[in-house]
Design an enzyme around this catalytic site. Structure first.
Site, PDB file in Angstrom:
ATOM      1  N   ASP A   1     -29.054   9.874 -33.038  1.00  0.00           N
ATOM      2  CA  ASP A   1     -29.522   9.977 -31.658  1.00  0.00           C
ATOM      3  C   ASP A   1     -30.747  10.869 -31.551  1.00  0.00           C
ATOM      4  O   ASP A   1     -31.737  10.515 -30.904  1.00  0.00           O
ATOM      5  CB  ASP A   1     -28.402  10.529 -30.770  1.00  0.00           C
ATOM      6  CG  ASP A   1     -27.241   9.560 -30.635  1.00  0.00           C
ATOM      7  OD1 ASP A   1     -27.348   8.430 -31.153  1.00  0.00           O
ATOM      8  OD2 ASP A   1     -26.233   9.940 -30.023  1.00  0.00           O
TER       9      ASP A   1
ATOM     10  N   THR B   1     -23.503   4.509 -39.268  1.00  0.00           N
ATOM     11  CA  THR B   1     -24.051   4.587 -40.624  1.00  0.00           C
ATOM     12  C   THR B   1     -24.689   5.942 -40.908  1.00  0.00           C
ATOM     13  O   THR B   1     -24.898   6.293 -42.070  1.00  0.00           O
ATOM     14  CB  THR B   1     -25.123   3.496 -40.823  1.00  0.00           C
ATOM     15  OG1 THR B   1     -26.087   3.600 -39.765  1.00  0.00           O
ATOM     16  CG2 THR B   1     -24.495   2.101 -40.787  1.00  0.00           C
TER      17      THR B   1
END
Length: 384
Positions: free
Chosen positions: A172, A30
Site C-alpha cells: 500500500d 504477495t
C-alpha cells in the site's frame, strides 16, 4: 480546505499535502511472501493541511463524520512525546509522528493538522496508507528531513505494524508514495524493486470500476493475520524463506506434504505472482485489453484458494462479467471491501448500474460503484 483549517485552528496552514488511495490491479497478499504486485494510485485523495507550532503540542481534526464518531471528539490533542499512544482514527496520523521522530532521531515541532479525504474507508483502497503518507510527506518538508521515497515506504509500514497493529507488508505505501499518472508500479518484494509500468488504459478507452460492497474489513483484527500465518506455515514446511521461491510448475508437488488449506494458500500466492508478471508484460506491450481474463482468474484464486472473498464480492464479480466487463476481481486484503472491474469507458456507467442492481437483487447491500483513473502519488498540492 484553507478556510476550513482557519475555522478549526484560527490561522492559515503552511501548506496542504495529499496522497492517493490505491487499487491493486493484481498480486494480492504477495507482498509479505516475496512475490510481485501491480498497484496504482487512484484519483481519490486524502489531504492534510498543516501549520507548524512553536511548542510540542499536536492538534488534529478531520471533516470525516465516520472518523469523528470513531474518536468521539472533534479535535484530538497530544504532544510529540505521546503521539505513539494515540487511538482511533488519529493513530494513523499521530503514529506517523511517533515513527518519524524515533526512526530519524529528530525532536520535530508541534503542529495543527486538518484531514479531509474522499478515499473510502474500509473498502480495500488504502485509506490508511493515504493518510500516513500524506502526513509523512508533509512533515518531511516542514521538519526538513530529506527522506527518500523508498524510506518513506518503510516508515509507513512501521506505523501500520507497530502503532495500528496491522501485520501488513509494503504494497500500500509503495503504491501511494511511488505512483505516477496512467502507470502502475510493478513491485518485486524479493528484489525490493519498484518499476513504473505504463498502463495505457486511457489510450485504449478503458476504465477501472471500483465496486464497494459496503462489507467492512479491518486488517488489525480480521482474517489478514491468520492468512499471513498460514503462508508462513507453508514456507516453513516447504523449507523456503518465502513462497516466492516455489515455481509455478512445482505447486502441486506440495499438495500431499502440507494441510490442504495451507497448500491452497501457497497455490494462490505463487499463481498470483505469476499473474502479476503476465499482466505487467501485456500492458508494457500495449495490450491492456487482454488482461481481463487474468484478473478474473485472480478472483477465482482468492475465492477458492485464499478464501478471503465474501458473498457480496463474489456477486459483484459475477454481475460485472455478465454486464460486459473484460475482467473482475476482489481487490485489497479481502474479507470485505471492494471488487474492481476492467470495462470500456463508454460502457462504464451502464455496467456500474447493472452491477449495483444485480448485487442488490441477490440480497446484498446495494454497492457503491465509481470509476477511478491511475493518478499521481503523494505530493504537496500545487494550489496550497
Amino acid at each position: 480546505m484553507r478556510d476550513a483549517f482557519e475555522n478549526a485552528f484560527g490561522a492559515e496552514p503552511d501548506g496542504t499535502w495529499s496522497a492517493p488511495g490505491r487499487v491493486n490491479l493484481i498480486g494480492e497478499h504477495t507482498d509479505y511472501n516475496g512475490g510481485l504486485a501491480l498497484p496504482f494510485g487512484i484519483d481519490r485523495r486524502t489531504r492534510v493541511a498543516v501549520r507548524l507550532r512553536d511548542d510540542d503540542i499536536v492538534r488534529v481534526a478531520t471533516d470525516s463524520v465516520e472518523a469523528q464518531a470513531d474518536e468521539g471528539r472533534g479535535v484530538v490533542t497530544a504532544t510529540l512525546a505521546t503521539a505513539g499512544e494515540a487511538t482511533g482514527w488519529s493513530r494513523y496520523l499521530l503514529g506517523a509522528v511517533h515513527v518519524l521522530r524515533r526512526e530519524r532521531g529528530v525532536e520535530g515541532r508541534g503542529f495543527d493538522a486538518l484531514v479531509s479525504s474522499d478515499v473510502p474507508v474500509g473498502v480495500g483502497v488504502s485509506s490508511s496508507a493515504a493518510l500516513e503518507s500524506a502526513v509523512i510527506v508533509a512533515l518531511d518538508e516542514l521538519w526538513q528531513l530529506g527522506i527518500a521515497r523508498r524510506e518513506m515506504v518503510r516508515l509507513g509500514q512501521l506505523v501500520e505494524n507497530e502503532v495500528v497493529g496491522a501485520p501488513t507488508g509494503t504494497l500500500d505505501q509503495s503504491a501511494v508514495l511511488l505512483a505516477e499518472r496512467d502507470h502502475a508500479v510493478l513491485l518485486d518484494f524479493r528484489a525490493d524493486t519498484a518499476e513504473q509500468v505504463p498502463l495505457g488504459f486511457e489510450a485504449a478507452g478503458l476504465e477501472i470500476l471500483v465496486i464497494d460492497s459496503l462489507v467492512r474489513h479491518d486488517h488489525a483484527t480480521g482474517g489478514y493475520g491468520e492468512r499471513r500465518r498460514e503462508c508462513e506455515e507453508a514456507a516453513r514446511i516447504a523449507g523456503v524463506p518465502t513462497l516466492r521461491e516455489i515455481p509455478v510448475d512445482e505447486v502441486e508437488s506440495w499438495a500431499d506434504r502440507m494441510p490442504p488449506h495451507v497448500h491452497r494458500r501457497l497455490r494462490h500466492i505463487v499463481t498470483d505472482t505469476d499473474r502479476a508478471a503476465r499482466v505487467a508484460a501485456l500492458v508494457r506491450e500495449g495490450r491492456p485489453r487482454e488482461i481481463g481474463p487474468i484478473l478474473t482468474d485472480g478472483h477465482v484464486s482468492q475465492r477458492d484458494d485464499f478464501e478471503d472473498s465474501v458473498p457480496a464480492i463474489d456477486a459483484a464479480v459475477e454481475a460485472a462479467l455478465a454486464a460486459g466487463a473484460l475482467g473482475a476481481r476482489l481487490t485489497g486484503g479481502g474479507f470485505g471491501g471492494a471488487a474492481i472491474a476492467l470495462v470500456d469507458a463508454s460502457e462504464s456507467e451502464r455496467i456500474g448500474a447493472e452491477v449495483a442492481d444485480a448485487v442488490a437483487a441477490a440480497g446484498h447491500a446495494r454497492p457503491v460503484v465509481f470509476a477511478v483513473r491511475a493518478s499521481q502519488g503523494a505530493r504537496r498540492d500545487p494550489d496550497a
